[in-house]
Scaffold this motif. Sequence first.
Motif, short mmCIF file in Angstrom:
data_model
loop_
_atom_site.label_atom_id
_atom_site.label_comp_id
_atom_site.label_asym_id
_atom_site.label_seq_id
_atom_site.Cartn_x
_atom_site.Cartn_y
_atom_site.Cartn_z
N THR A 18 0.82 -1.21 0.00
CA THR A 18 0.00 0.00 0.00
C THR A 18 0.86 1.27 0.00
O THR A 18 0.85 2.05 -0.96
N ILE A 19 1.62 1.47 1.09
CA ILE A 19 2.37 2.73 1.23
C ILE A 19 3.52 2.77 0.22
O ILE A 19 3.83 3.81 -0.37
N ASP A 39 10.11 -6.33 -3.78
CA ASP A 39 9.06 -6.97 -2.97
C ASP A 39 9.19 -8.48 -3.09
O ASP A 39 9.79 -9.00 -4.04
N SER A 45 1.13 -7.20 -4.06
CA SER A 45 1.76 -8.31 -3.34
C SER A 45 0.70 -9.18 -2.65
O SER A 45 -0.19 -8.67 -1.95
N GLN A 47 0.89 -10.80 -0.12
CA GLN A 47 0.85 -10.72 1.35
C GLN A 47 0.65 -9.30 1.86
O GLN A 47 0.73 -9.06 3.07
N SER A 48 0.36 -8.37 0.97
CA SER A 48 0.07 -7.01 1.43
C SER A 48 -1.27 -6.99 2.17
O SER A 48 -2.23 -7.65 1.75
N ALA A 49 -1.33 -6.20 3.24
CA ALA A 49 -2.61 -6.04 3.95
C ALA A 49 -3.66 -5.46 3.01
O ALA A 49 -4.86 -5.63 3.21
N ILE A 56 -12.62 -0.27 4.15
CA ILE A 56 -13.53 0.85 4.43
C ILE A 56 -12.89 2.17 4.00
O ILE A 56 -11.72 2.41 4.25
N PHE A 184 14.04 -8.29 0.98
CA PHE A 184 15.01 -7.63 1.87
C PHE A 184 15.64 -8.61 2.85
O PHE A 184 14.95 -9.39 3.48
N CYS A 343 -4.78 -11.26 8.37
CA CYS A 343 -4.16 -10.21 7.56
C CYS A 343 -3.35 -9.35 8.54
O CYS A 343 -3.83 -9.06 9.64
N ASP A 370 1.34 1.58 9.98
CA ASP A 370 -0.01 1.86 9.45
C ASP A 370 -1.11 1.81 10.49
O ASP A 370 -2.18 2.39 10.31
N SER A 374 -4.77 2.34 7.34
CA SER A 374 -4.11 3.20 6.34
C SER A 374 -4.40 2.84 4.89
O SER A 374 -3.83 3.47 4.00
N PHE A 375 -5.23 1.85 4.62
CA PHE A 375 -5.46 1.56 3.20
C PHE A 375 -6.09 2.75 2.51
O PHE A 375 -5.75 3.09 1.36
N LYS A 376 -7.02 3.41 3.19
CA LYS A 376 -7.74 4.53 2.58
C LYS A 376 -6.78 5.62 2.10
O LYS A 376 -7.13 6.44 1.29
P1 FAD Z 1 1.32 -3.63 3.16
O1 FAD Z 1 0.29 -3.14 2.23
O2 FAD Z 1 1.07 -4.92 3.87
O3 FAD Z 1 2.67 -3.74 2.34
C1 FAD Z 1 3.84 -4.30 2.87
C2 FAD Z 1 4.65 -4.84 1.72
O4 FAD Z 1 5.94 -5.25 2.18
C3 FAD Z 1 4.01 -6.08 1.08
O5 FAD Z 1 3.89 -5.88 -0.30
C4 FAD Z 1 5.00 -7.19 1.40
O6 FAD Z 1 5.05 -8.21 0.44
C5 FAD Z 1 6.30 -6.41 1.48
N1 FAD Z 1 7.38 -7.11 2.18
C6 FAD Z 1 7.29 -7.84 3.32
N2 FAD Z 1 8.49 -8.38 3.62
C7 FAD Z 1 9.34 -7.98 2.66
C8 FAD Z 1 10.72 -8.23 2.41
N3 FAD Z 1 11.47 -9.00 3.22
N4 FAD Z 1 11.30 -7.67 1.32
C9 FAD Z 1 10.56 -6.90 0.46
N5 FAD Z 1 9.24 -6.64 0.65
C10 FAD Z 1 8.65 -7.17 1.74
N6 FAD Z 1 -7.43 0.09 6.30
C11 FAD Z 1 -8.39 0.96 5.89
O7 FAD Z 1 -8.10 2.11 5.54
N7 FAD Z 1 -9.72 0.58 5.85
C12 FAD Z 1 -10.13 -0.67 6.23
O8 FAD Z 1 -11.31 -1.01 6.20
C13 FAD Z 1 -9.14 -1.59 6.66
N8 FAD Z 1 -9.52 -2.85 7.01
C14 FAD Z 1 -8.57 -3.76 7.34
C15 FAD Z 1 -8.98 -5.06 7.64
C16 FAD Z 1 -8.05 -6.02 7.97
C17 FAD Z 1 -8.49 -7.44 8.30
C18 FAD Z 1 -6.67 -5.67 8.00
C19 FAD Z 1 -5.61 -6.68 8.35
C20 FAD Z 1 -6.26 -4.36 7.69
C21 FAD Z 1 -7.20 -3.39 7.38
N9 FAD Z 1 -6.84 -2.07 7.06
C22 FAD Z 1 -7.78 -1.17 6.67
C23 FAD Z 1 -5.44 -1.61 7.20
C24 FAD Z 1 -4.70 -1.51 5.89
O9 FAD Z 1 -4.86 -2.67 5.12
C25 FAD Z 1 -3.22 -1.28 6.20
O10 FAD Z 1 -3.10 -0.18 7.11
C26 FAD Z 1 -2.37 -0.98 4.97
O11 FAD Z 1 -2.72 -1.84 3.90
C27 FAD Z 1 -0.89 -1.15 5.34
O12 FAD Z 1 -0.09 -0.76 4.25
P2 FAD Z 1 1.48 -0.99 4.26
O13 FAD Z 1 2.00 -0.46 2.99
O14 FAD Z 1 2.06 -0.47 5.52
O15 FAD Z 1 1.66 -2.57 4.31
#
Ligand code: FAD
Length: 443
Positions: A18-19, A39, A45, A47-49, A56, A184, A343, A370, A374-376
């Motif tokens: 996401t970020i 990644d 990805s 495994q991305s959240a 939402i 990484f 997740c 996050d 933080s998805f929004k």
């Molecule tokens: P991610 O999107 O998880 O990205 C992390 C990335 O790092 C992934 O692509 C992963 O593959 C990569 N990575 C991991 N390890 C390595 C490595 N060793 N080397 C290279 N890359 C790596 N937010 C909202 O705004 N509204 C909602 O309704 C909402 N509902 C949710 C419901 C659930 C059940 C969950 C779990 C979360 C929810 N969220 C919601 C939160 C939102 O999904 C997260 O805040 C947001 O997606 C996090 O983004 P991020 O970029 O920090 O992490």
Amino acid sequence: SSSLTLDSSILIVGGGGTIGSSTALHLARKGYRNVRILDVYPIPSAQSAGNDINKIMGTSLRNPVDKRLSVGAEEMWSTDETFRPYYHRTGRLDCAGKPESIANLRDDLEKLQAAGLGHTVKWLDNEASIIEHVPQLEMSPIQGWKGLYFKDGGWLAAAKAIDSVGHELQRRGVQFTFGASGTFKSLILAEDGKVCLGVCTEDGTKWYADRVVLAAGAWSPALVDLKEQCVSKAWGYAHMQLTPEEASQYAGCPVVYNEDLGFFFEPNEHGVVKVCDEFPGFTRYKLHQPFGAPAPTMVSVPRSHARHPTDTYPDVSEVTISKAVSVFLPRFEDKDLFNRALCWCTDTADANLLITEHPEWQNFFLATGDSGHSFKLLPIIGKYVVELLEGTLKPDMREAWRWRPGSGDARKSRRAARAKDLADLPGWRHDPFNVQWENEYPT
Ligand code: FAD
């Protein structure tokens, strides 16, 4: 360090999420020509959240900079062609029945009014007005409930939106490396140990760059020592299949969120409804040594559902998700649940992001923390990461997202209680008998 130019090389670790993808997008849109995403999995990805059917969308005002983020995100979801098709404006109902949760709703309303956003929300004072706005709910399970109705909110087709970002990144010439050479393993530091020169990945590739951004979501504190500022936690969900006739009755249903129960969304194009419970999350503490930690230490390490597709969620989640179904969707309480999964997100103590340069390793930037909401921010958050890289991030954001070890308990964060650990919760693990993944890291 060298000054940043449009030719500077920038690595984004976790850019399939996401970020990270948002950061790559804003860099590419500003004309940076040498951006590479690393990644484990291709964007979006697995495994991305954010790799999910829905999340939402709505304003939340937990922290001082949230209004700017929410308003900016709403505008981009509404107008930017990369995002607009994935915003479903069904409206959103926040509701509660317990006195303390109703008090929280009133508090939310006051915050919105104080922020000049009172016009975006309507107070619903009884069950009848709740049902008037969400006719799919039934009267008997919602006795005593009050609600806040946001006509402009709704949900985001999350994985599709990240995929859309991925297509734009490709068009704009961003480079991608996935798999072992994108995973990484450690930072490459200069001899004096004070400057980050790049990243070493699982297959031994050394990626040198002028700037490195770590946006690895829940994996961030397992990859690099973040001094307990982030604690990674899992939340669960399950899916339910509706018939075409049932799905048509729920089409356009607002997102319904209750802080004591959970939330659900209108069915997607395949008639699938996602239901989540709400609780303080599950940790998975292990003895582990992230890069930079002087010795192994207890860290909550995510276990990727992509890597462990037979994992489900703990038995307790089946009880709480079934309870959410019986209150929100009582006519479907006998339907089978499927795609049960966890997740992973990472909480900070104050639920603010951690978007800052590392205090010891120059040119290494964190874009994580996050805190589960933080998805929004997908369309907008990268803009601020780029401002950080360029040295123009506004002081209030710098302050909110600063490096802040020792400032509170991220295991509890702002949630009702400290997270329970998956080690104490049976039911989620279904490894084939001959597979011993447990010691395998990082995915
Ligand atoms: P991610 O999107 O998880 O990205 C992390 C990335 O790092 C992934 O692509 C992963 O593959 C990569 N990575 C991991 N390890 C390595 C490595 N060793 N080397 C290279 N890359 C790596 N937010 C909202 O705004 N509204 C909602 O309704 C909402 N509902 C949710 C419901 C659930 C059940 C969950 C779990 C979360 C929810 N969220 C919601 C939160 C939102 O999904 C997260 O805040 C947001 O997606 C996090 O983004 P991020 O970029 O920090 O992490």
